[in-house]
Design a protein around this motif. Sequence first.
Motif, PDB file in Angstrom:
ATOM      1  N   GLU A  83       0.741  -1.330  -0.510  1.00 14.20           N
ATOM      2  CA  GLU A  83      -0.383  -0.037   0.393  1.00 14.20           C
ATOM      3  C   GLU A  83       0.863   0.511   0.198  1.00 14.20           C
TER       4      GLU A  83
ATOM      5  N   PHE B 142       1.473   5.552  -0.161  1.00  8.01           N
ATOM      6  CA  PHE B 142       1.078   6.640  -0.422  1.00  8.01           C
ATOM      7  C   PHE B 142       1.964   7.943  -0.764  1.00  8.01           C
TER       8      PHE B 142
ATOM      9  N   TYR C 237       3.158  11.710   0.952  1.00 11.24           N
ATOM     10  CA  TYR C 237       2.351  12.827   1.710  1.00 11.24           C
ATOM     11  C   TYR C 237       4.053  13.911   1.638  1.00 11.24           C
TER      12      TYR C 237
ATOM     13  N   ARG D 227      -3.350   8.217  -1.934  1.00 15.26           N
ATOM     14  CA  ARG D 227      -2.424   7.211  -1.404  1.00 15.26           C
ATOM     15  C   ARG D 227      -3.231   5.869  -2.579  1.00 15.26           C
TER      16      ARG D 227
ATOM     17  N   SER E  50       3.075   0.998   3.101  1.00 16.71           N
ATOM     18  CA  SER E  50       2.538   0.941   4.627  1.00 16.71           C
ATOM     19  C   SER E  50       2.756  -1.386   4.564  1.00 16.71           C
TER      20      SER E  50
ATOM     21  N   SER F  48       4.553  -5.256  10.205  1.00 16.56           N
ATOM     22  CA  SER F  48       5.589  -5.252  11.460  1.00 16.56           C
ATOM     23  C   SER F  48       5.687  -5.687  12.359  1.00 16.56           C
ATOM     24  N   GLY F  49       4.807  -6.825  12.715  1.00 19.26           N
ATOM     25  CA  GLY F  49       4.980  -8.329  13.548  1.00 19.26           C
ATOM     26  C   GLY F  49       3.022  -7.547  13.399  1.00 19.26           C
ATOM     27  N   SER F  50       2.979  -6.695  14.245  1.00 15.46           N
ATOM     28  CA  SER F  50       1.561  -6.740  14.092  1.00 15.46           C
ATOM     29  C   SER F  50       0.800  -5.528  13.490  1.00 15.46           C
ATOM     30  N   ALA F  51       1.797  -4.574  13.969  1.00 15.45           N
ATOM     31  CA  ALA F  51       2.434  -3.444  12.949  1.00 15.45           C
ATOM     32  C   ALA F  51       1.684  -3.388  11.301  1.00 15.45           C
ATOM     33  N   ARG F  52       1.520  -1.796  11.130  1.00 16.81           N
ATOM     34  CA  ARG F  52       1.462  -1.792  10.345  1.00 16.81           C
ATOM     35  C   ARG F  52       1.950  -0.130  10.030  1.00 16.81           C
ATOM     36  N   GLN F  53       3.934  -1.103   9.670  1.00 14.62           N
ATOM     37  CA  GLN F  53       3.655   0.581   9.748  1.00 14.62           C
ATOM     38  C   GLN F  53       4.805   0.585   8.680  1.00 14.62           C
ATOM     39  N   LEU F  54       4.997   2.399   8.362  1.00 11.13           N
ATOM     40  CA  LEU F  54       5.402   3.108   6.997  1.00 11.13           C
ATOM     41  C   LEU F  54       7.121   2.933   7.057  1.00 11.13           C
TER      42      LEU F  54
ATOM     43  N   PHE G 179       9.732   5.413   4.769  1.00 12.24           N
ATOM     44  CA  PHE G 179       9.453   6.277   4.071  1.00 12.24           C
ATOM     45  C   PHE G 179      10.352   6.534   3.050  1.00 12.24           C
ATOM     46  N   GLY G 180      10.736   7.258   1.801  1.00 12.00           N
ATOM     47  CA  GLY G 180      12.244   7.230   1.592  1.00 12.00           C
ATOM     48  C   GLY G 180      12.457   8.737   1.489  1.00 12.00           C
TER      49      GLY G 180
END
Lengths: 111, 115
Positions: free
Chosen positions: A32, A34, A36, A49, A90, A93-99, A101-102
Motif C-alpha cells: 500500500e 502513499f 505525503y 494513497r 505501508s 511489522s509484527g502486528s503493526a502496519r508501519q510506514l 519512507f523514502g
Amino acid sequence: AQRVTQPEKLLSVFKGAPVELKCNYSYSGSPELFWYVQYSRQRLQLLLRHISRESIKGFTADLNKGETSFHLKKPFAQEEDSAMYYCALSGVSGSARQLTFGSGTQLTVLP
Amino acid sequence: ETGVTQSPTHLIKTRGQQVTLRCSSQSGHNTVSWYQQALGQGPQFIFQYYREEENGRGNFPPRFSGLQFPNYSSELNVNALELDDSALYLCASSGDRGFDTDTQYFGPGTRLTVL
C-alpha cells in the motif's frame, strides 16, 4: 525487508511545466503506497494513497507493480506546489502496519 | 475533531540524560506510531502501540520505549541519550475503521537536540 527509494533529492521546474517525482519500492507482499507532503513550516500530511485512485490538488500517482514504482505526477505545476514530498509504503511489522519512507524530494516550482 | 498534538516543540538535553516526549492522538484513534526523522532523511519507524500494547517495532534499541494511555495520549521515552538521537520525533495516529486504518495522521513533531 521493505524499502522506498526516491532518487532525486532536489527537483526544480517552471510554473506550468509538467512535474514527475519518482518513487520505487521493494516489498515482498502486496504494497500500500502513499505520498505525503510537507509544506514549509507545516506538518507532514497525506497527499494521496494509491488504493483511493484519486487526484488531489491535480496530482496523480499510479502503482506499477511490474516496475515497482509509484511516481507522482502533475501536468501543470503551480508555485504553491513547492514543498518536500515523501513516498511511503505501508507494510507489516509484527502486528503493526508501519510506514517506510523514502528520503524525500524537495520540489521547487519557479515563477 | 482535533488533530495530533505533540509536546514540547523543542528540547535540548545532554548525552546520557533521559527524555520523555508526549503525544495526543486524534480523537477516536487507538493506534499511535512514533518515528524518528534525522536531518535530510525521511521518517524512520520506531514502534507502534495499539490499545496500550506495543505491537510492532523498528530497528531501534530497547532504550527507546513507549507508553500509551486510555485517553489517547502516549509517550516516547529515550534513556541514555546519544548524540545521534538528535532528530525530529514524530507521532502519528490512525483509526480502526475503513480509510483511517492505514492512513496515519502526523503531529508537528518535537525537535530533540542532544549536546
